[in-house]
Design an enzyme around this catalytic site. Structure first.
Site, PDB file in Angstrom:
ATOM      1  N   CYS A 100      41.742  49.447  37.551  1.00  0.00           N
ATOM      2  CA  CYS A 100      42.063  48.733  38.789  1.00  0.00           C
ATOM      3  C   CYS A 100      43.274  49.381  39.436  1.00  0.00           C
ATOM      4  O   CYS A 100      44.222  49.759  38.748  1.00  0.00           O
ATOM      5  CB  CYS A 100      42.351  47.266  38.459  1.00  0.00           C
ATOM      6  SG  CYS A 100      42.720  46.221  39.878  1.00  0.00           S
ATOM      7  N   HIS A 142      34.269  42.272  39.882  1.00  0.00           N
ATOM      8  CA  HIS A 142      35.654  42.726  39.773  1.00  0.00           C
ATOM      9  C   HIS A 142      36.431  42.387  41.046  1.00  0.00           C
ATOM     10  O   HIS A 142      37.533  41.828  40.981  1.00  0.00           O
ATOM     11  CB  HIS A 142      35.688  44.240  39.503  1.00  0.00           C
ATOM     12  CG  HIS A 142      37.061  44.813  39.422  1.00  0.00           C
ATOM     13  ND1 HIS A 142      37.636  45.196  38.239  1.00  0.00           N
ATOM     14  CD2 HIS A 142      37.975  45.063  40.391  1.00  0.00           C
ATOM     15  CE1 HIS A 142      38.859  45.658  38.485  1.00  0.00           C
ATOM     16  NE2 HIS A 142      39.084  45.598  39.791  1.00  0.00           N
ATOM     17  N   GLU A 143      35.850  42.717  42.189  1.00  0.00           N
ATOM     18  CA  GLU A 143      36.555  42.481  43.456  1.00  0.00           C
ATOM     19  C   GLU A 143      36.700  40.986  43.757  1.00  0.00           C
ATOM     20  O   GLU A 143      37.763  40.537  44.177  1.00  0.00           O
ATOM     21  CB  GLU A 143      35.861  43.198  44.608  1.00  0.00           C
ATOM     22  CG  GLU A 143      35.850  44.709  44.492  1.00  0.00           C
ATOM     23  CD  GLU A 143      37.205  45.334  44.196  1.00  0.00           C
ATOM     24  OE1 GLU A 143      38.245  44.795  44.634  1.00  0.00           O
ATOM     25  OE2 GLU A 143      37.222  46.367  43.500  1.00  0.00           O
ATOM     26  N   HIS A 146      39.542  39.091  42.121  1.00  0.00           N
ATOM     27  CA  HIS A 146      40.853  39.180  42.774  1.00  0.00           C
ATOM     28  C   HIS A 146      41.098  37.998  43.712  1.00  0.00           C
ATOM     29  O   HIS A 146      42.240  37.577  43.892  1.00  0.00           O
ATOM     30  CB  HIS A 146      40.969  40.478  43.579  1.00  0.00           C
ATOM     31  CG  HIS A 146      41.289  41.678  42.757  1.00  0.00           C
ATOM     32  ND1 HIS A 146      42.477  41.837  42.084  1.00  0.00           N
ATOM     33  CD2 HIS A 146      40.566  42.797  42.499  1.00  0.00           C
ATOM     34  CE1 HIS A 146      42.481  42.996  41.464  1.00  0.00           C
ATOM     35  NE2 HIS A 146      41.325  43.606  41.700  1.00  0.00           N
TER      36      HIS A 146
END
Length: 177
Positions: A100, A142-143, A146
């Protein structure tokens, strides 16, 4: 617009739930997306979330075409995804390596759903509804994490698979995601 600095793990913006976007087609949203695209391109990333550049809004971008960092990965369509909702389509998960931009120089094996549906809207408010599998599904998860204040190390089950890239992969050149 501009390449923005990427916040690193520990910054409070990365640990909070981002706010829903309510207004679409605005100059502010367009400028944010330009900055995100410029930043992601400059860092050769697979995706970027608005909180990573200090903006706590539920906006992510992602996309991978031919990329030396992901030589075996199938293409992932360039996407702007606003106010996303993820729905796993199978309980099956797979662990694989992730990095990341907000956790520079490190890698870890992270479990992710192998197949999911993602819904949301684009920058103009037009609906998006897609099925993703494999690498595409991993990138989206993953995004979107956030946006909920979750960084990939928080999902690692076995911390013997988490460490500095040069220690885990000696002699290999592997950039942050």
């Amino acid at each position: 617009m501009a390449v923005k600095p990427v916040l690193r793990m520990g910054h409070p913006v990365l640990l909070q739930r981002s706010q829903e976007v309510r207004d679409f087609g605005t100059a502010g949203l367009d400028a944010l997306l330009d900055d995100m695209r410029d930043t992601m391109a400059a860092l050769n990333g697979a995706g970027l979330a608005a909180p990573q550049i200090g903006v706590p809004l539920r906006v992510v971008i992602f996309g991978v075409e031919a990329n030396a960092r992901y030589p075996d990965a199938p293409p992932v369509p360039n996407t702007v995804l606003v106010n996303p909702v993820l729905t796993p389509l199978s309980p099956e998960q797979e662990e694989d390596w992730e990095g990341c931009l907000s956790v520079p120089g490190m890698r870890g094996r992270v479990p992710r759903y192998t197949r999911l549906r993602y819904q949301g809207v684009d920058e103009r408010g037009a609906p998006i509804d897609r099925i993703a599998e494999g690498f595409h599904a991993r990138v989206v998860q993953h995004e979107v994490d956030h946006l909920d204040g979750v960084l990939y190390p928080m999902r690692i089950r076995d911390f013997t698979t988490f460490g500095f890239t040069e220690e885990l992969f000696p002699g290999q050149v592997i950039a942050d995601d």
